[in-house]
Design a protein around this motif. Structure first.
Motif, short mmCIF file in Angstrom:
data_model
loop_
_atom_site.label_atom_id
_atom_site.label_comp_id
_atom_site.label_asym_id
_atom_site.label_seq_id
_atom_site.Cartn_x
_atom_site.Cartn_y
_atom_site.Cartn_z
N ASN A 1 11.53 18.68 -32.80
CA ASN A 1 12.41 19.06 -31.43
C ASN A 1 13.61 18.13 -31.32
OD1 ASN A 1 13.12 20.68 -29.41
ND2 ASN A 1 12.00 19.50 -28.07
N TYR A 2 13.32 16.68 -31.36
CA TYR A 2 14.24 15.78 -31.35
C TYR A 2 15.17 15.57 -32.52
CZ TYR A 2 13.11 14.42 -26.56
OH TYR A 2 12.90 14.58 -25.21
N GLY A 3 14.32 15.52 -33.64
CA GLY A 3 14.92 14.98 -34.87
C GLY A 3 16.09 16.03 -35.38
N ILE A 4 15.66 17.41 -35.42
CA ILE A 4 16.45 18.21 -35.76
C ILE A 4 18.03 18.25 -35.08
CG2 ILE A 4 16.16 20.30 -34.38
CD1 ILE A 4 15.83 22.09 -37.15
N SER B 1 27.72 25.28 -27.83
CA SER B 1 26.53 26.28 -27.53
C SER B 1 25.83 26.23 -28.56
CB SER B 1 27.48 27.72 -27.39
OG SER B 1 26.40 28.52 -26.94
N MET B 2 24.25 25.95 -28.37
CA MET B 2 23.84 25.59 -29.70
C MET B 2 22.56 26.64 -29.61
SD MET B 2 21.86 22.07 -29.54
CE MET B 2 20.09 21.84 -29.13
N HIS B 3 22.23 27.17 -30.75
CA HIS B 3 21.07 28.21 -30.80
C HIS B 3 19.83 27.23 -30.95
CE1 HIS B 3 18.26 30.58 -33.28
NE2 HIS B 3 18.54 31.39 -32.30
N GLY B 4 19.70 26.53 -31.70
CA GLY B 4 18.58 25.57 -32.09
C GLY B 4 17.69 26.40 -33.16
N GLN B 5 16.69 26.04 -33.74
CA GLN B 5 15.94 26.54 -34.80
C GLN B 5 14.80 27.21 -34.35
OE1 GLN B 5 16.73 25.93 -38.60
NE2 GLN B 5 15.61 27.80 -38.09
N THR B 6 14.59 28.82 -34.60
CA THR B 6 13.65 29.53 -34.07
C THR B 6 12.26 29.00 -34.96
OG1 THR B 6 14.95 31.01 -33.69
CG2 THR B 6 12.50 31.51 -33.90
N VAL B 7 11.13 28.56 -34.25
CA VAL B 7 10.06 28.19 -35.14
C VAL B 7 8.93 29.38 -34.85
CG1 VAL B 7 10.25 25.68 -35.35
CG2 VAL B 7 9.29 26.55 -33.27
N TRP B 8 9.04 29.95 -33.70
CA TRP B 8 8.14 30.92 -33.37
C TRP B 8 8.75 32.12 -32.41
CZ3 TRP B 8 4.06 31.86 -36.58
CH2 TRP B 8 3.17 32.92 -36.27
N HIS B 9 8.74 33.25 -32.97
CA HIS B 9 9.44 34.41 -32.00
C HIS B 9 8.16 35.50 -31.74
CE1 HIS B 9 12.38 36.82 -30.30
NE2 HIS B 9 12.17 37.88 -31.13
N ALA B 10 7.87 35.63 -30.52
CA ALA B 10 6.70 36.63 -30.20
C ALA B 10 7.03 37.69 -29.38
CB ALA B 10 5.54 35.83 -29.93
N PRO B 11 7.99 38.45 -29.68
CA PRO B 11 8.44 39.72 -28.79
C PRO B 11 7.29 40.80 -28.35
CG PRO B 11 9.41 39.99 -30.85
CD PRO B 11 8.48 38.80 -30.91
N ASP B 12 6.23 40.78 -29.00
CA ASP B 12 5.21 41.57 -28.75
C ASP B 12 4.18 40.91 -27.48
OD1 ASP B 12 6.27 43.44 -30.54
OD2 ASP B 12 5.14 42.54 -32.06
N GLN B 13 3.85 41.60 -26.60
CA GLN B 13 3.14 41.22 -25.51
C GLN B 13 1.91 40.61 -25.59
OE1 GLN B 13 3.88 44.01 -22.32
NE2 GLN B 13 5.23 42.76 -21.30
N VAL B 14 1.33 39.63 -25.38
CA VAL B 14 -0.13 39.01 -25.42
C VAL B 14 -0.61 38.67 -24.27
CG1 VAL B 14 -0.10 38.38 -27.86
CG2 VAL B 14 0.42 36.80 -26.15
N PRO B 15 -2.04 38.95 -23.91
CA PRO B 15 -2.41 38.66 -22.64
C PRO B 15 -2.53 37.12 -22.33
CG PRO B 15 -4.15 39.77 -24.06
CD PRO B 15 -2.92 39.44 -24.77
N PHE B 16 -2.32 36.69 -21.07
CA PHE B 16 -2.17 35.17 -20.65
C PHE B 16 -2.87 35.00 -19.24
CE2 PHE B 16 -0.46 31.10 -19.54
CZ PHE B 16 -1.05 30.50 -20.63
N PRO B 17 -3.66 33.95 -18.89
CA PRO B 17 -4.16 33.80 -17.96
C PRO B 17 -3.05 33.62 -16.68
CG PRO B 17 -4.80 32.13 -18.98
CD PRO B 17 -4.16 33.12 -19.78
N VAL B 18 -3.28 34.08 -15.43
CA VAL B 18 -2.28 33.71 -14.20
C VAL B 18 -3.38 33.45 -13.19
CG1 VAL B 18 -0.05 34.88 -14.97
CG2 VAL B 18 -1.97 36.19 -13.94
#
Ligand SMILES: Nc1ncnc2c1ncn2[C@@H]1O[C@H](COP(=O)(O)OP(=O)(O)OP(=O)(O)O)[C@@H](O)[C@H]1O
Ligand SMILES: CC(=O)N[C@H]1[C@@H]2OC[C@@H](O2)[C@@H](O)[C@@H]1O[C@H](C)C(=O)O
Length: 402
Positions: A79-82, A108-125
């Motif tokens: 994350n820092y090195g790139i 204006s920088m996009h960065g490097q996508t490492v994981w893209h998860a547009p499908d919803q998954v359950p998460f505790p709240v």
């Protein structure tokens, strides 16, 4: 501070994109002219630089994009090195354009996508469970700000996703500005690691445009070429390997039919999580089982990309809109075999172009798009397209490191 920015009629920004191909960093310096109402009048490309990733960095990133191989400590360091690669791209641009650092208002920088998860998954709240979607682009804006001395806007996908969108694709915002026509329906087809299409019907209003990821772009071909040549070749230059092989229609059809992504109705987005190394290995193994040569397998992977692109138009575009131009951008625009396959399956009255013909260099479209989106954010204007990403509303993208 941004009051002064908003009063100016001319701005210089640098947009940086490093995409899902993991091939390197694209950086564009642009001059944006605004009119009295603050909207964009003109965009001029002042310079463009590309820095290819080293083989070592590419290998590290490929690991980080895989649930089987990624390590948390490597991710934190990367994350820092790139960011240093983004800094070099900015420095190269300053040198090649001769534009003074102080004249550049923001990066204006996009960065490097490492994981893209547009499908919803359950998460505790706190009060039970919720459904979450998420995306992660690495690259630390603070490092780029500190090294270059220029304010940085980053993390542009997050706000759209928080507003219920896919967080992608975002570049269609630029497509509307540059390619919209009163008389001709157009599709802008990006072919990077992933393929994505922006549909701009003739005379369309902003909310009548839509876009979606078509599926694999160069990603499968690239992985197979790299593997076969032990990294000597990073991709099939000009599509020359594919041109020497024969497409195995049965293999291509079976990968098309057994993938429910293609039937999914837009908005939709996908990535290396789906079409990365494991997918390429399955494609190669199925090809070998059928006795195909390396060239045949690359020809077939190229045909899969062409097929998924053109069939997505047949399924989601042509029945509704008349399209006169398909405009290809991204590195795939250099693959002659891929373009020839696409042309063959398009009707004769639908012209195939590359974005170069419209004044946007094939490789610069996305970097220009991020410069433009960063500019809109500094102007206090939204630049996601809810009809494209599925977000509940237009939102101002990104986070600023002053
Ligand atoms: N001369 C060429 N011949 C064939 N293919 C090429 C050529 N140059 C680049 N490419 C392809 O383009 C890819 C890079 O494309 P691009 O920079 O548009 O991708 P990206 O920005 O990483 O992707 P995405 O749009 O998915 O974010 C390379 O990995 C390669 O597959
Ligand atoms: C999550 C992510 O990085 N997506 C990329 C990727 O590469 C192409 C396609 O998939 C597109 O959805 C997007 O990038 C471009 C720049 C976009 O947002 O328009």
């Amino acid at each position: 501070m941004w009051e002064a920015y908003r009063k100016k009629k001319q701005h210089i920004l640098i947009g940086i994109m490093s995409g899902t191909s993991l091939d390197g960093v694209d950086a564009a310096m642009v001059r944006i002219d605004t009119n009295t109402s603050g909207s964009i009048d003109q965009i001029e490309l002042l310079g463009f630089e590309y820095i290819p990733y080293s083989v070592e960095l590419k290998e590290r990133l490929i690991s980080l994009c895989s649930v089987e191989h990624a390590r948390l400590d490597d991710l934190v360091i990367a994350n820092y090195g790139i960011s240093e690669w983004y800094v070099s791209a900015v420095e190269n641009l300053l040198k090649s354009t001769g534009i003074e650092r102080a004249a550049v208002e923001a990066i204006s920088m996009h960065g490097q996508t490492v994981w893209h998860a547009p499908d919803q998954v359950p998460f505790p709240v706190p009060d039970g469970q919720t459904l979450v979607k998420a995306t992660l682009q690495i690259g630390e804006a603070a490092v780029v700000r500190e090294r270059t001395g220029i304010p940085v806007i980053g993390n542009l996908r997050a706000r759209d996703m928080a507003a219920g969108g896919e967080g992608a694709p975002l570049a269609p915002y630029l497509d509307l500005i540059v390619f919209r026509s009163q008389h001709v329906g157009r599709i802008v087809q990006n072919i990077g690691g992933i393929g994505n299409a922006t549909v701009i019907p003739a005379g369309a209003h902003t909310n009548e445009c839509y876009a979606f990821d078509t599926g694999p772009g160069n990603m499968v071909m690239d992985t197979l070429v790299r593997e076969e040549t032990n990294g000597q070749l990073q991709y099939d230059t000009g599509g020359e390997i594919a041109a020497k092989g024969h497409v195995n229609d049965e293999l291509v059809e079976s990968f098309y039919k057994n993938d429910d992504y293609y039937e999914k109705v837009p908005p939709k987005s996908t990535g290396r999580e789906v079409y990365g190394s494991a997918f390429a290995a399955r494609f190669r193994d199925e090809g070998r089982k059928r006795g195909l040569t390396f060239e045949d397998i690359i020809a077939s992977a190229t045909a899969l990309t062409a097929m998924t692109i053109v069939r997505s138009y047949q399924r989601f575009v042509f029945p509704i809109h008349k399209i006169g131009d398909v405009i290809v951008a991204g590195g795939g625009a250099h693959n002659k075999t891929l373009l020839a396959m696409m042309r063959k399956s398009l009707a004769p009255d639908c012209q195939l172009h590359t974005s170069e013909n419209f004044g946007i260099p094939d490789d610069a479209r996305e970097a220009i798009a991020f410069a433009v989106m960063g500019h809109e954010s500094l102007m206090g204007r939204p630049s996601n397209l809810p009809a494209v990403t599925g977000a509940a509303r237009p939102v101002i993208l990104g986070q600023i490191t002053l």
